[in-house]
Enzyme design. Structure first.
Site, PDB file in Angstrom:
ATOM      1  NE  ARG A  67     -15.071   3.742   3.291  1.00 48.05           N
ATOM      2  CZ  ARG A  67     -14.023   4.184   2.952  1.00 48.05           C
ATOM      3  NH1 ARG A  67     -12.594   3.473   2.885  1.00 48.05           N
ATOM      4  NH2 ARG A  67     -13.743   5.581   2.503  1.00 48.05           N
ATOM      5  CE  LYS A  72      -3.904   2.163   2.347  1.00 51.91           C
ATOM      6  NZ  LYS A  72      -3.315   3.634   2.052  1.00 51.91           N
ATOM      7  CE  LYS A 125      -5.637  -3.852  -4.389  1.00 49.58           C
ATOM      8  NZ  LYS A 125      -5.162  -3.183  -5.681  1.00 49.58           N
ATOM      9  CE  LYS A 158      -8.719   1.827   5.089  1.00 46.13           C
ATOM     10  NZ  LYS A 158      -9.025   3.188   4.639  1.00 46.13           N
ATOM     11  NE  ARG A 195      -7.517   4.749  -6.459  1.00 43.72           N
ATOM     12  CZ  ARG A 195      -8.310   3.790  -5.892  1.00 43.72           C
ATOM     13  NH1 ARG A 195      -8.594   4.145  -4.581  1.00 43.72           N
ATOM     14  NH2 ARG A 195      -8.861   2.624  -6.496  1.00 43.72           N
TER      15      ARG A 195
HETATM   16  P1  ATP Z   1     -10.196   6.294   2.876  1.00 41.61           P
HETATM   17  O1  ATP Z   1      -9.786   6.544   3.955  1.00 41.61           O
HETATM   18  O2  ATP Z   1     -11.482   6.952   2.198  1.00 41.61           O
HETATM   19  O3  ATP Z   1     -10.359   4.653   2.363  1.00 41.61           O
HETATM   20  P2  ATP Z   1      -8.016   7.156   1.765  1.00 41.61           P
HETATM   21  O4  ATP Z   1      -7.747   7.899   0.706  1.00 41.61           O
HETATM   22  O5  ATP Z   1      -7.502   7.552   3.159  1.00 41.61           O
HETATM   23  O6  ATP Z   1      -9.192   6.746   1.650  1.00 41.61           O
HETATM   24  P3  ATP Z   1      -7.193   4.386   2.232  1.00 41.61           P
HETATM   25  O7  ATP Z   1      -8.218   3.873   2.734  1.00 41.61           O
HETATM   26  O8  ATP Z   1      -5.869   4.747   3.066  1.00 41.61           O
HETATM   27  O9  ATP Z   1      -7.101   5.674   1.451  1.00 41.61           O
HETATM   28  O10 ATP Z   1      -6.423   3.425   1.132  1.00 41.61           O
HETATM   29  C1  ATP Z   1      -6.954   3.221  -0.057  1.00 41.61           C
HETATM   30  C2  ATP Z   1      -6.014   3.932  -0.976  1.00 41.61           C
HETATM   31  O11 ATP Z   1      -4.629   3.548  -0.971  1.00 41.61           O
HETATM   32  C3  ATP Z   1      -6.407   4.332  -2.406  1.00 41.61           C
HETATM   33  O12 ATP Z   1      -7.157   5.303  -2.446  1.00 41.61           O
HETATM   34  C4  ATP Z   1      -4.975   4.329  -3.168  1.00 41.61           C
HETATM   35  O13 ATP Z   1      -4.914   5.861  -3.158  1.00 41.61           O
HETATM   36  C5  ATP Z   1      -3.999   4.001  -2.123  1.00 41.61           C
HETATM   37  N1  ATP Z   1      -3.203   2.721  -2.660  1.00 41.61           N
HETATM   38  C6  ATP Z   1      -1.826   2.614  -2.585  1.00 41.61           C
HETATM   39  N2  ATP Z   1      -1.370   1.322  -2.720  1.00 41.61           N
HETATM   40  C7  ATP Z   1      -2.472   0.830  -3.347  1.00 41.61           C
HETATM   41  C8  ATP Z   1      -2.739  -0.521  -3.994  1.00 41.61           C
HETATM   42  N3  ATP Z   1      -1.751  -1.396  -4.132  1.00 41.61           N
HETATM   43  N4  ATP Z   1      -3.921  -0.890  -4.534  1.00 41.61           N
HETATM   44  C9  ATP Z   1      -5.322   0.110  -3.878  1.00 41.61           C
HETATM   45  N5  ATP Z   1      -4.759   1.308  -3.490  1.00 41.61           N
HETATM   46  C10 ATP Z   1      -3.624   1.603  -3.250  1.00 41.61           C
END
Ligand code: ATP
Length: 624
Positions: A460, A289, A446, A466, A294
């Site tokens: 979501r 991650k 995934k 995650k 994004r």
């Molecule tokens: P939210 O808190 O609303 O879920 P966020 O923007 O804080 O969104 P996270 O939930 O922390 O994001 O995690 C999802 C985000 O992680 C994705 O939106 C993407 O930007 C990022 N990301 C990094 N690596 C990956 C990956 N391998 N696959 C999918 N997403 C990834």
């Protein structure tokens, strides 16, 4: 399904010249909605209204839908934001309603709502002639002209247009016109409700006004929601539904290069063993991650490339040095593409990932490729469309194969997300540790096969989990909460705010529900910065859509404009805070919250939802 939105509108929606629906009609609806708390009732009011519009004309439906959600075009179209400042609006109200500026300001301190002040002032203002009533089309076009007005004299032109409309306002029109100009209608009308109402109205029209069966209503709702997630453009979705029938939306309204779809999101999880439990019996894969931003990358048939943010805003200007053509394996065979990637700051000399903070120092606009100091590397993790063929309904295993076939990685510029497939707890744990050593936040886990692994736009999903290393001790993730108010600082913090009242967003009601007071994690510089940025957003009284307890009010209230990312040890039921209280007796609150950073890549409506807060609460061990 092949894409047939060949002539997708590239320009903003335009109101019909001869608009048939009066602005008073939509304002009366707003007024009714404002006085209604039941979401079902609100949806019914809106669908009846939209149906009545449709029975008169189809031409007004698009601008009216935008007026209902208080926007002027799709999110990804720049330059259509309103959000006029209080100063300008107060001056305009004073000049056009025969009140002194001092009177308007004094009344604003009492009411905290410029809309009501404008309505009050208009209602006691004598008028010689009855003005020609405003139409929705006229208001929509004027709002667009105001939003787009730039450069010299633009303030003057805006004021003139607003005055012209205010003079024609009657009854509650002035109230909602001013609130629309502020970009804050805030009557508890969530966009989700408008979309549902829209599907019902179109369906009713298809059935000559007869109430369709509830199964059909549900199916139509799903169709329109799916279509909108793939093509977040009301004009295209509405016109397609009217032309081909709402139940055929899925055949005609599919992913289109050039139109950013709403990205799929992940659910938090707290441990490797929780992940293993979730995916038991299913094949899954782990990816790093990455901690960046994004980036949805689109290649269009004319060879141009566009990059969109998590919110669908264009970021192409931000990354002029990225040339997608350099990364395509077979350029002649590849005409269009949509990729899902994370853009990460990259140290070219040491060939390593740099922290998110470095990325955030990059300018957003007017970046010149030659001047770029902070390089980025794109980490591609999904492919959603290839040569106009949507791939989101294929399994992730297939999509990943596609991705690897279509792209040719260049180290430090575009790489595939690091991945590992295993079912061993130990191996996963090691991979998680390794991801952190490699400057990542943790893992994304995934689902690989079948329907469960399809790409679900905007959702979501449990099919993406995650696992963030830093948050495994707490509730599994950080929360992004809206700053609703503040408490004055004492002692060392005198002169700035010392603590803040935060709230989550209830997506059904469109309300912000308080969930904690926070005073930990701020440096002195950060407190000063927050004071400087939040002070101008202070308001005299809390917004009607703030749900809070009278027993612990903050010293000042704010317009909703900023999100804090915060960490919490755990969540507990609270007599004072209100998160989730509309569906539970009590609210949920965060215990020992700590500030991490300002979250400026999300809109306030993207704050952690009340539903998520409840999920965090319920997933705690003591809840069983
Ligand atoms: P939210 O808190 O609303 O879920 P966020 O923007 O804080 O969104 P996270 O939930 O922390 O994001 O995690 C999802 C985000 O992680 C994705 O939106 C993407 O930007 C990022 N990301 C990094 N690596 C990956 C990956 N391998 N696959 C999918 N997403 C990834």
């Amino acid at each position: 399904v092949k894409n047939d939105i060949a002539n997708a509108p590239k320009i903003q929606p335009v109101a019909p010249k001869e608009s048939k629906i009066l602005y008073s009609a939509i304002c009366n609806l707003f007024n009714e909605v404002e006085g209604t708390s039941s979401r079902l009732q609100i949806v019914k009011l809106c669908s009846d209204f939209l149906y009545s519009v449709l029975s008169k004309t189809q031409n007004d439906l698009v601008p009216i839908t935008y007026l209902l959600i208080n926007r002027l075009g799709p999110d990804y179209q720049p330059g259509l934001e309103l959000g006029l400042g209080e100063g300008l609006l107060m001056r305009t109200i004073s000049e056009s309603c025969g009140k002194s500026l001092a009177q308007v300001k004094a009344r604003y301190r009492e009411l905290g709502d410029l809309g009501r002040i404008a309505q009050e002032a208009r209602s006691v203002q004598p008028t010689m002639f009855k003005p020609k009533p405003l139409t929705t089309g006229e208001v929509f076009s004027n709002l667009q002209a105001i939003a787009k007005s730039q450069g010299k004299d633009s303030q003057l032109r805006k004021v003139q247009l607003i005055k012209k409309m205010l003079t024609a306002c009657q009854g509650v029109e002035a109230k909602f016109l001013i609130r629309s100009l502020e970009s804050k209608l805030r009557i508890g009308l969530a966009e989700k409700s408008v979309l549902i109402a829209l599907s019902k109205a179109i369906l009713m029209q298809e059935h000559d006004g007869k109430e369709p069966s509830s199964d059909l209503i549900d199916a139509a709702e799903e169709k329109i929601r799916d279509a909108f997630c793939q093509v977040p453009n009301y004009e295209i979705v509405i016109k397609t539904a009217l032309e081909h029938g709402i139940m055929n939306l899925d055949k005609h309204c599919v992913l289109t290069p050039g139109i950013p779809l709403k990205p799929m999101l992940a659910k938090p999880s707290k441990s490797v063993s929780e992940v293993l439990d979730r995916f038991q019996g299913h094949r899954f894969t782990c990816e790093y991650k990455y901690d960046g931003e994004r980036a949805q990358v689109h290649l269009l048939p004319d060879g141009t490339m566009h990059i969109y943010s998590r919110n669908g805003e264009s970021m192409t200007e931000r990354y002029p040095e990225i040339k997608i053509a350099d990364f395509i394996a077979d350029k002649d065979a590849t005409h269009t593409l949509i990729l899902d990637c994370e853009a990460v700051a990259w140290d070219k000399d040491r060939n390593t990932i740099l922290p998110f903070q470095v990325l955030s120092t990059r300018k957003r606009k007017g970046v010149v490729a030659e001047d770029v100091k902070v390089r980025v590397c794109l980490f591609a993790f999904d492919i959603l469309c290839y040569n106009d063929e949507p791939l989101i309904n294929r399994s992730f295993a297939e999509r990943r194969e596609y991705l690897h076939r279509v792209l040719k990685p260049v180290p430090g510029e575009l790489q595939f997300a690091s991945e590992m497939t295993t079912v061993s707890l130990d191996e996963m744990q090691q991979y998680l540790d390794q991801s952190v050593k490699d400057s990542c936040e943790g893992l994304m886990v995934k689902s690989l096969d079948g329907e469960e692994s399809q790409y679900e736009p905007s959702k979501r999903s449990r099919n993406w989990l995650k696992l963030k290393k830093d948050y495994l001790q707490g509730v599994g993730d950080s929360l992004d909460l809206c700053v609703l108010g503040a408490y004055y600082g004492r002692g060392k913090r005198t002169g700035t705010y010392g603590g803040f009242l935060l709230g989550c967003y209830n997506q059904d009601s469109g309300e912000f529900e308080t969930c904690c007071k926070i005073g930990t994690g701020f440096s002195d510089e950060m407190l000063q910065k927050l004071y400087d940025e939040l002070k101008p957003t202070e308001i005299a009284t809390p917004k009607a859509f703030y749900v809070y307890s009278e027993s612990a009010p903050p010293d000042v209230w704010f317009e909703p404009s900023m999100l804090f990312e915060v960490l919490t040890a755990d969540l507990s039921l609270s007599p004072v805070y209100k998160a989730g209280s509309s569906s539970h007796d009590k609210g949920v609150s965060l215990r020992f919250p700590r500030f991490i950073r300002i979250r400026d890549d999300k809109n306030v409506e993207d704050a952690t939802s009340s539903e998520q807060v409840i999920e965090f609460y319920e997933s705690q061990p003591h809840m069983g």
